[in-house]
Motif scaffolding. Structure first.
Motif, short mmCIF file in Angstrom:
data_model
loop_
_atom_site.label_atom_id
_atom_site.label_comp_id
_atom_site.label_asym_id
_atom_site.label_seq_id
_atom_site.Cartn_x
_atom_site.Cartn_y
_atom_site.Cartn_z
N SER A 208 -0.53 12.94 1.54
CA SER A 208 -1.45 14.03 1.26
C SER A 208 -1.49 14.19 -0.25
CB SER A 208 -1.00 15.34 1.94
OG SER A 208 0.27 15.74 1.45
N PRO A 209 -2.53 14.83 -0.81
CA PRO A 209 -2.64 14.94 -2.25
C PRO A 209 -1.45 15.68 -2.85
CG PRO A 209 -4.72 15.50 -1.20
CD PRO A 209 -3.70 15.38 -0.11
N GLY B 7 0.81 -1.20 0.00
CA GLY B 7 0.00 0.00 0.00
C GLY B 7 0.85 1.26 0.00
N LEU B 8 0.21 2.40 -0.23
CA LEU B 8 0.96 3.65 -0.35
C LEU B 8 1.74 3.97 0.92
CD1 LEU B 8 -1.18 3.92 -2.70
CD2 LEU B 8 -1.04 6.37 -2.33
N MET C 289 9.13 11.66 -2.66
CA MET C 289 8.67 10.38 -2.13
C MET C 289 7.15 10.27 -2.22
SD MET C 289 11.12 10.17 1.24
CE MET C 289 10.36 8.66 1.88
N ARG C 290 6.47 11.35 -1.82
CA ARG C 290 5.01 11.33 -1.81
C ARG C 290 4.44 11.22 -3.22
NH1 ARG C 290 1.66 15.89 -1.19
NH2 ARG C 290 3.50 17.12 -0.60
N TYR C 291 4.97 12.01 -4.12
CA TYR C 291 4.50 11.96 -5.50
C TYR C 291 4.80 10.60 -6.13
CZ TYR C 291 4.12 17.11 -5.36
OH TYR C 291 3.80 18.40 -5.05
N GLY C 292 5.98 10.07 -5.82
CA GLY C 292 6.34 8.76 -6.37
C GLY C 292 5.37 7.68 -5.95
N ALA C 293 4.97 7.70 -4.66
CA ALA C 293 4.04 6.68 -4.17
C ALA C 293 2.67 6.83 -4.83
CB ALA C 293 3.91 6.79 -2.66
#
Length: 250
Positions: free
Chosen positions: A170-171, A149-150, A184-188
């Motif tokens: 977060s979006p 999962g993310l 990291m967030r965008y990649g996930a």
């Protein structure tokens, strides 16, 4: 009112239905090693102001919690509690799939999707893990995939790479990250969106045009980024639990 309870690895999600209408969705943390009496107290506090209850339907991917929560639900509702398990007649043929370790949440998701949409279906449930469940044109469960999962992916990155920090989902504010946290967030999130799109395209090569159903808490981050048609059903598991409870109502 009917209660539906989905025990996951992170949370215990409790929904209340008045007829076909979901009246609420509330959550408790799943990491509670407590007995039925403690769970009953926690559920009563969570459900304060709701009721009366006619019964409950329960699915679980955490065996240690299944019994205590089921017993607590029987105390709280005073009605019949359906615990969906291997012996529950779900009406979903498993075909050649080895169902010995099949998570019942995936079965419940498919039951709900089949009650609403014509197969073939690809059901993506984005929670602690992301699961894909495939139902063919004849309504037979054909299997699927299980992906990290993310949040789990991000936790693994920060735990195993010395220079990568903990990241909260977060979006995304764009496409290309401009610092480590955003990268990291965008990649996930974009990676998960790409996985859904790519897997769906490959499934259509095998099964023909299909309906993609998206559910699970992390699906809310991925849905706006998808470039393929999907059906968003945030309460899919609860709808399936209600469906199964009604089918076995005396």
């Amino acid at each position: 009112m009917l209660l539906t309870v989905d025990i996951g690895n992170t949370t215990v999600a409790v929904a209340g239905f008045v007829g076909e209408r979901p009246a609420f969705l509330r959550r408790l943390p799943a990491g509670r090693e407590e007995g039925p009496r403690d769970w009953a107290a926690a559920l009563r506090a969570l459900l304060a102001g709701a009721g009366p209850f006619r019964g409950a339907a329960l699915s679980s991917v955490v065996p240690a919690l299944t019994g205590p929560v089921a017993d607590a639900l029987a105390c709280v509702t005073g009605g019949r509690v359906l615990t969906v398990g291997r012996d529950t007649p779900t009406g979903l043929p498993l075909g050649d799939y080895d169902g010995a370790a099949l998570g019942m949440d995936r079965v419940v998701d498919c039951v709900a999707a089949l009650a609403r949409y014509a197969p073939p279906l690809a059901v993506f449930d984005m929670g602690t893990a992301t699961t894909l469940s495939v139902v063919d044109r004849e309504g037979v469960f054909r299997g699927g995939m299980i992906l990290a999962g993310l949040s789990l992916s991000l936790d693994a990155l920060s735990a195993r790479a010395a220079q990568l920090p903990p990241v909260t989902l977060s979006p995304p504010e764009g496409l290309v990250g401009t610092d480590t946290e955003r990268c990291m967030r965008y990649g996930a999130i974009y990676g998960a969106a790409g996985a859904v799109e790519g897997i769906a395209a490959r499934l259509e090569e095998q099964f023909g045009p299909l309906t993609v159903v998206l559910t699970g808490g992390n699906g809310a981050y991925v849905r706006p980024l998808l470039r393929i048609p999907v059906v968003w059903e945030p309460m899919l598991t609860h709808l399936g639990l209600r469906e199964l409870w009604l089918r076995q109502e005396p």
